[in-house]
Scaffold this active site. Structure first.
Site, PDB file in Angstrom:
ATOM      1  N   LYS A 204       0.845  -1.206   0.000  1.00  0.00           N
ATOM      2  CA  LYS A 204       0.000   0.000   0.000  1.00  0.00           C
ATOM      3  C   LYS A 204       0.876   1.250   0.000  1.00  0.00           C
ATOM      4  CE  LYS A 204      -1.893   2.663   3.103  1.00  0.00           C
ATOM      5  NZ  LYS A 204      -1.787   3.953   2.393  1.00  0.00           N
ATOM      6  N   CYS A 313      13.279  10.784   7.260  1.00  0.00           N
ATOM      7  CA  CYS A 313      13.216  10.240   8.613  1.00  0.00           C
ATOM      8  C   CYS A 313      14.531  10.456   9.351  1.00  0.00           C
ATOM      9  CB  CYS A 313      12.875   8.774   8.548  1.00  0.00           C
ATOM     10  SG  CYS A 313      13.819   7.910   7.304  1.00  0.00           S
ATOM     11  N   GLU A 410       9.510  15.164  16.097  1.00  0.00           N
ATOM     12  CA  GLU A 410       9.872  15.138  14.681  1.00  0.00           C
ATOM     13  C   GLU A 410       8.993  16.120  13.916  1.00  0.00           C
ATOM     14  OE1 GLU A 410       8.910  11.583  12.380  1.00  0.00           O
ATOM     15  OE2 GLU A 410      10.916  11.749  11.511  1.00  0.00           O
TER      16      GLU A 410
HETATM   17  P1  NAP Z   1       2.267   7.831   8.521  1.00  0.00           P
HETATM   18  O1  NAP Z   1       1.143   8.724   8.718  1.00  0.00           O
HETATM   19  O2  NAP Z   1       2.713   6.957   9.624  1.00  0.00           O
HETATM   20  O3  NAP Z   1       1.916   6.970   7.217  1.00  0.00           O
HETATM   21  C1  NAP Z   1       2.748   5.972   6.700  1.00  0.00           C
HETATM   22  C2  NAP Z   1       1.908   4.926   6.002  1.00  0.00           C
HETATM   23  O4  NAP Z   1       1.056   4.295   6.954  1.00  0.00           O
HETATM   24  C3  NAP Z   1       0.985   5.500   4.930  1.00  0.00           C
HETATM   25  O5  NAP Z   1       0.881   4.583   3.875  1.00  0.00           O
HETATM   26  C4  NAP Z   1      -0.325   5.610   5.691  1.00  0.00           C
HETATM   27  O6  NAP Z   1      -1.442   5.608   4.853  1.00  0.00           O
HETATM   28  C5  NAP Z   1      -0.282   4.364   6.539  1.00  0.00           C
HETATM   29  N1  NAP Z   1      -1.166   4.394   7.702  1.00  0.00           N
HETATM   30  C6  NAP Z   1      -1.645   5.474   8.378  1.00  0.00           C
HETATM   31  N2  NAP Z   1      -2.445   5.074   9.387  1.00  0.00           N
HETATM   32  C7  NAP Z   1      -2.490   3.727   9.356  1.00  0.00           C
HETATM   33  C8  NAP Z   1      -3.157   2.736  10.134  1.00  0.00           C
HETATM   34  N3  NAP Z   1      -3.946   3.063  11.148  1.00  0.00           N
HETATM   35  N4  NAP Z   1      -2.968   1.439   9.817  1.00  0.00           N
HETATM   36  C9  NAP Z   1      -2.164   1.093   8.784  1.00  0.00           C
HETATM   37  N5  NAP Z   1      -1.527   1.980   8.011  1.00  0.00           N
HETATM   38  C10 NAP Z   1      -1.661   3.283   8.288  1.00  0.00           C
HETATM   39  O7  NAP Z   1       3.590   8.594   8.103  1.00  0.00           O
HETATM   40  P2  NAP Z   1       3.734   9.734   7.021  1.00  0.00           P
HETATM   41  O8  NAP Z   1       3.293  11.009   7.646  1.00  0.00           O
HETATM   42  O9  NAP Z   1       3.134   9.317   5.742  1.00  0.00           O
HETATM   43  O10 NAP Z   1       5.324   9.708   6.813  1.00  0.00           O
HETATM   44  C11 NAP Z   1       6.166  10.409   7.630  1.00  0.00           C
HETATM   45  C12 NAP Z   1       6.747   9.540   8.741  1.00  0.00           C
HETATM   46  O11 NAP Z   1       7.426   8.417   8.195  1.00  0.00           O
HETATM   47  C13 NAP Z   1       7.768  10.270   9.530  1.00  0.00           C
HETATM   48  O12 NAP Z   1       7.557  10.068  10.909  1.00  0.00           O
HETATM   49  C14 NAP Z   1       9.096   9.645   9.116  1.00  0.00           C
HETATM   50  O13 NAP Z   1      10.122   9.731  10.037  1.00  0.00           O
HETATM   51  C15 NAP Z   1       8.712   8.262   8.791  1.00  0.00           C
HETATM   52  N6  NAP Z   1       9.633   7.673   7.816  1.00  0.00           N
HETATM   53  C16 NAP Z   1      10.557   6.771   8.258  1.00  0.00           C
HETATM   54  C17 NAP Z   1      11.456   6.214   7.378  1.00  0.00           C
HETATM   55  C18 NAP Z   1      12.485   5.226   7.855  1.00  0.00           C
HETATM   56  O14 NAP Z   1      13.090   4.553   7.039  1.00  0.00           O
HETATM   57  N7  NAP Z   1      12.710   5.104   9.143  1.00  0.00           N
HETATM   58  C19 NAP Z   1      11.410   6.544   6.030  1.00  0.00           C
HETATM   59  C20 NAP Z   1      10.457   7.467   5.609  1.00  0.00           C
HETATM   60  C21 NAP Z   1       9.563   8.015   6.529  1.00  0.00           C
HETATM   61  P3  NAP Z   1      -2.074   6.989   4.332  1.00  0.00           P
HETATM   62  O15 NAP Z   1      -0.966   7.890   3.984  1.00  0.00           O
HETATM   63  O16 NAP Z   1      -2.841   6.584   3.151  1.00  0.00           O
HETATM   64  O17 NAP Z   1      -2.928   7.461   5.451  1.00  0.00           O
END
Ligand code: NAP
Ligand code: MG
Length: 506
Positions: A204, A313, A410
């Site tokens: 997804k 991240c 963050e």
């Molecule tokens: P997010 O809100 O956690 O979303 C990430 C993914 O999870 C999206 O596909 C999102 O879908 C999905 N998601 C949201 N709620 C969910 C639920 N209840 N159950 C299952 N899946 C769910 O994060 P983001 O705001 O998109 O991305 C930023 C974050 O990612 C930051 O905190 C960053 O540090 C972290 N990140 C970490 C890395 C690493 O390698 N450590 C790399 C990149 C990013 P939708 O978007 O469709 O809601």
């Protein structure tokens, strides 16, 4: 400055979209399930936007629980009975390599799509997202033929009485949920090792950036992967994502995203105790000593936070500078920030695009307000840029202290907190004073000091005299609340393998 024309027109009228990109944008955007492009069971779609203008780029089929069920069935069938299950590792490796070649053939187009959907400069996608994705698939193609078990001597039985060995087997059907900051690259990090080990996948992409994953689906088909090996389901986290995390017939979920959602995934995965790996958030310290070569440390510290608009991240969002050179470094980083040219991603002169969405824009803006209201001093930036789109100026705070929100949470935007420190003895505990542990940077010409400090930092990656350097062969992941497990390198294969012990009495 943003040009007059840009503030009125869409990117597609200002810049030439490549012919294949024009076609792709016109085509219906469906779900990829069991090797076919299908509408969502509900018939619903959702819009994806160009963050430079806020305009709708395309409408995309919206997966929900029923679609996840269909995709899991297809993935299960492909895993248990399909040609994939009988394929030699060498043929599996060739397919992965073929996929890398196809991505390379579509490099310009995918860079343009990534830029339109995510906002990042196309020039950056071309030199970072795309080559790293291609190389990841090639690196993982090589691993397909190198997954081996061990022969194990018993400690309590005589050598001639037992033979025992381990086999490494693919874990099964894998659910993969990824974020929007590097849409194609995050898909590559996830798909590459799962394919190399022989798993089948339900992926997804993030709701904000589904387009490059759909293009990738076309290339997966073209490469000749058997039906059902990779299923791609754009949709929302709370519906499609939650259905993946809690599904009773998914053996493992691999998640990249926020720490907050990571915790939700862990709870949902308890339904059938599926295995979990997590790549989560960070608040990484970037430490500049007075003996560093400041001509590289200053631009290095700027790029550590401003690369990808701070939506990394591992962004170096806490900049610690040895007191003697604090003013000089902060002034230098601030000069670098002022030089960054903001603009729409397709403008070849753009160095920083808009943030990915209105939501992200609001979130980053509210952190800037919070920093100011808690007494932080904005050295440079701090405002919106232009009148439309989600642009925020590269922003540097000083005068901040360790209990402020902007120092601890963050932000995931182009905002850095600069703080002075006295010397090497003091800095490790300060740098480690965070719930995260993803990455850290050290800038010094004293290599012994660098090694000693690197060993004290609780972070999955430590960069010395560089930052944001990635390689498919180098494991990446977090200590503490930055995650479970590692991406890339041979370490990531552990995420997708089971170990079977076979014990024979002879
Ligand atoms: P997010 O809100 O956690 O979303 C990430 C993914 O999870 C999206 O596909 C999102 O879908 C999905 N998601 C949201 N709620 C969910 C639920 N209840 N159950 C299952 N899946 C769910 O994060 P983001 O705001 O998109 O991305 C930023 C974050 O990612 C930051 O905190 C960053 O540090 C972290 N990140 C970490 C890395 C690493 O390698 N450590 C790399 C990149 C990013 P939708 O978007 O469709 O809601
Ligand atoms: Mg978008």
């Amino acid at each position: 400055m943003l040009t007059e024309t840009f503030s009125e027109k869409s990117q597609s009228t200002l810049y030439t979209l490549l012919p294949k990109v024009q076609n792709f944008l016109k085509m219906p955007k469906k779900l990829f399930i069991g090797g076919k492009w299908v509408d969502a069971v509900s018939g619903k779609t959702f819009p994806t936007y160009d963050p430079a203008t806020g305009e709708i780029l395309a409408h995309v089929a919206e997966a929900d629980k029923e679609d996840v069920d269909k995709a899991v069935k297809a993935a299960r069938e492909a895993f248990e009975k399909g040609p994939w299950a009988k394929m030699t590792p060498s043929d599996r490796g060739k397919l992965i390599w073929k996929l890398a070649d196809l991505i390379e053939e579509n490099l310009e187009e995918l860079a343009q799509i990534e830029s339109l959907d995510n906002g990042k400069p196309m020039a950056v996608a071309k030199v970072a997202d795309l080559p790293l994705s291609i190389d990841l698939f090639r690196y993982m193609a090589g691993w397909a033929t190198k997954i081996e078990g061990n022969t194990i001597p018993f400690s309590l039985a005589k050598p001639e009485t037992f033979v025992s060995y381990t086999i490494r087997e693919p874990i099964g059907v894998v659910g993969q949920i990824i974020p929007w900051n590097f849409p194609l690259l995050m898909a590559a990090w996830k798909l590459g090792p799962a394919l190399a080990t022989g798993c089948t996948i339900v992926l997804k992409p993030a709701e904000q950036t589904p387009l490059s994953a759909l293009w990738l689906g076309e290339l997966i088909q073209q490469a000749g992967f058997p039906d059902g090996v990779v299923n791609i389901l754009p949709g929302f986290g709370e519906t499609a994502g939650a259905a993946i995390a809690s599904h009773m017939d998914i053996d493992k979920v691999a998640f990249t995203g926020s720490t907050e959602v990571g915790k939700i995934i862990v709870k949902a995965a308890a339904s059938n105790l599926k295995k979990v790996s997590l790549e989560l958030g960070g608040k990484s310290p970037n430490i500049v000593f007075s003996d560093a070569d400041l001509s590289t440390a200053i631009p290095g510290a700027a790029s550590a936070i401003f690369f990808n608009h701070g939506q990394c991240c591992c962004a170096g969002s806490r900049l610690y500078v040895e007191k003697k050179v604090f003013d000089k470094v902060v002034e230098g980083v601030s000069e670098e920030a002022k030089k960054i040219r903001l603009g729409p991603g397709l403008d070849p002169a753009t160095q920083m695009g808009p943030l990915v969405s209105q939501e992200q824009f609001d979130r980053v803006s509210s952190y800037i307000r919070s920093g100011i209201s808690e007494g932080g001093r904005v050295i440079t930036g701090g405002n919106r840029y232009g009148e439309r789109g989600y642009f925020i100026q590269p922003t540097i705070f000083s005068g901040v202290h360790s209990d402020m929100k902007i120092v601890n949470e963050e932000i995931f935007g182009p905002v850095v907190c600069a703080m002075p420190f006295e010397g090497v003895d003091e800095i490790a505990p300060v740098a480690n004073q965070t719930i995260y542990g993803l990455a850290a940077g050290i800038w010094t010409n004293d290599i012994s000091k660098a090694h000693r400090l690197a060993s004290k930092l609780k972070a999955g990656t430590v960069w010395i005299n560089c930052y944001n350097v990635f390689d498919a062969a180098l494991p990446f992941g977090g200590y503490k609340q930055s995650g479970w497990g590692r991406e890339m390198g041979h370490a990531v294969l552990e995420n997708y393998l089971e170990t079977k012990s076979v014990c024979i009495q002879i």
